[in-house]
Scaffold this active site. Structure first.
Site, short mmCIF file in Angstrom:
data_model
loop_
_atom_site.label_atom_id
_atom_site.label_comp_id
_atom_site.label_asym_id
_atom_site.label_seq_id
_atom_site.Cartn_x
_atom_site.Cartn_y
_atom_site.Cartn_z
N GLN A 1 0.85 -1.19 0.00
CA GLN A 1 0.00 0.00 0.00
C GLN A 1 0.89 1.25 0.00
OE1 GLN A 1 -3.02 0.06 3.17
NE2 GLN A 1 -2.34 2.13 3.64
N SER B 1 1.59 6.82 2.49
CA SER B 1 2.33 7.83 3.26
C SER B 1 3.50 8.41 2.48
CB SER B 1 2.84 7.23 4.57
OG SER B 1 1.78 6.89 5.41
N SER C 1 5.23 -0.88 4.00
CA SER C 1 5.52 -2.24 4.49
C SER C 1 5.55 -3.23 3.33
CB SER C 1 4.44 -2.67 5.50
OG SER C 1 4.40 -1.80 6.60
N GLU D 1 -7.87 -1.29 6.70
CA GLU D 1 -6.56 -1.34 7.35
C GLU D 1 -6.71 -1.27 8.86
OE1 GLU D 1 -2.25 0.90 6.99
OE2 GLU D 1 -4.06 2.11 6.72
N GLU E 1 -3.71 10.46 17.35
CA GLU E 1 -4.45 11.72 17.29
C GLU E 1 -5.49 11.72 16.18
OE1 GLU E 1 -0.76 12.08 19.45
OE2 GLU E 1 -1.17 11.38 17.42
#
Length: 414
Positions: free
Chosen positions: A135, A138, A170, A253, A381
């Site tokens: 995936q 990021s 990953s 996820e 957060e």
């Protein structure tokens, strides 16, 4: 809910149990049983090679990706049957680690937004373990705020040309395909100018650089794209609708991470049952027992929250924001338990896993791995915001850039 097996479920469980008993690689049982606290690695074999062999064997017998439709490589099983299988597969389920992103996140996204040809071409090979997916979300400047990503995809004829960088990916170093979200229109607000694709990780212009982790392993990667060509046929969803598509991936996820993440609670109980203090066993100490009781309650809550999600899936509902709860709680527990275990061990906590100090080495791996689990799939957060706004209905966080075109947002180095 009634958690007792129905007669049909009991029959399914017995069939699954017999198949696992007859086919599982029992020579790895002891090693897999000790590997739940940190990242999984085998002493003499590669986890990817062993995992592929186990996945292929399951696929050929109809035990891979059970909940997927049969035409896409699954069994058409119910969500409850999937849970029963996971229970019976036990420690051997850890061998599926290389396929968890593909099975739990990429596959459902392709199933929801891919063409019929794409589903029939890619999903069976994903289910069989022949092809592994990663995936690509990021970026260095867009982690928690994924919508702020800078990787660009520009349309040229029937293709898209991609340039940019992803990070913390990953399994990219052993993956065959990946889901990629990129910016296709910088002139609209950041959430509206994104498009989702999938690509061959061996495409010209794709460079994967492994990242050395604090625990000594290399499971995350930087991925660079230089004029990478992606056919428009490998686009998932409409142009500019990438954020909506990504929510399917992200919700799956968080559900996958929350459901499968080892919190270390059973290992902590066993450790405290054998650790001697000056005045007796650690588990008899009131302060230790208070900690263990708190974690046991949270662990039970995680289990039943997961069952709620499974119940929703059995009714045909898509994973929702409530799945952020499991991921948030399990990530914090993982780090808290590791920290407390290291405190109890004192000076022995620096040992890194010699044969006679396996437990200490395991908790050290857990401590070093735990911060990443509070970041992967959304930081604490971000998850708290999701729970507050979309589960509890509280007022939304202030977002000053919400309606500002992406290329008008002040930033450094764009």
């Amino acid at each position: 809910m009634n958690f007792d097996d129905t007669p049909q479920e009991a029959g399914f469980r017995e069939t699954a149990r017999k198949w696992v008993e007859a086919n599982a690689p029992k020579e790895l049982h002891a090693e897999l049983s000790k590997s739940s606290l940190g990242r999984i690695r085998l002493a003499k074999q590669d986890i990817v090679d062993v995992g592929k062999a186990w996945q292929k064997k399951k696929f050929e017998a109809g035990w891979a990706c059970l909940h997927w439709p049969k035409e896409y490589g699954g069994r058409g099983a119910t969500p409850i049957e999937r849970v029963i299988w996971q229970q019976e597969e036990g420690v051997y389920g850890k061998l599926t680690q290389p396929f968890q992103i593909g099975e739990g996140m990429c596959g459902p996204t392709v199933m929801a937004f891919g063409s019929e040809d794409a589903k029939r071409r890619y999903l069976p090979k994903l289910a069989s373990g022949e092809e592994i997916w990663c995936q690509l979300f990021s970026e260095p400047s867009a982690g928690s705020d994924v919508a702020g990503l800078r990787t660009r995809a520009e349309k040229k004829g029937d293709n898209w040309i991609v340039n940019g960088q992803k990070i913390w990916t990953s399994g990219a170093h052993y993956s065959d395909y990946g889901l990629l979200i990129a910016r296709t229109d910088p002139d609209v607000p950041k959430h509206k100018g994104l498009t989702m694709f999938f690509l061959d990780m061996k495409s010209p212009g794709v460079e994967v650089r492994p990242i050395k982790q604090a625990n000594g392993m290399q499971e995350f990667n930087e991925v660079y794209f230089t004029d990478v060509v992606i056919p428009d046929s490998q686009r998932l969803g409409a142009v500019g609708d990438g954020w909506s598509v990504s929510l399917t991936t992200l919700m799956n996820e968080r559900m996958s991470i929350g459901a499968r993440l080892a919190t270390g609670v059973p290992e902590m109980f066993e450790f405290c049952s054998n650790l001697m203090f000056e005045d007796g066993l650690a588990i008899d100490d009131p302060a230790v027992r208070s900690k263990l009781a708190s974690w046991a309650v949270k662990s039970s809550g995680l289990k039943y929250t997961s069952y709620r999600a499974i119940s929703a899936l059995s009714k045909g509902e898509r994973p929702g924001p409530e799945n952020s709860i499991g991921k948030l709680v399990s990530g914090m527990m993982l780090q808290d338990i590791a920290t407390y275990a290291m405190d109890l061990q004192g000076a022995a906590g620096v040992l890194t896993g010699s044969d006679e100090e396996t437990v200490q080495g395991q908790f050290q791996q857990m401590l070093l791995s735990s911060p990443s689990m509070r970041i992967a799939g959304g930081t604490d957060e971000i998850l708290r915001n999701i729970i507050a706004e979309r589960v509890l209905g509280l007022p939304g966080d202030i977002r000053v850039d919400k309606d500002v075109p992406y290329n008008k947002i002040p930033t450094k180095g764009r």
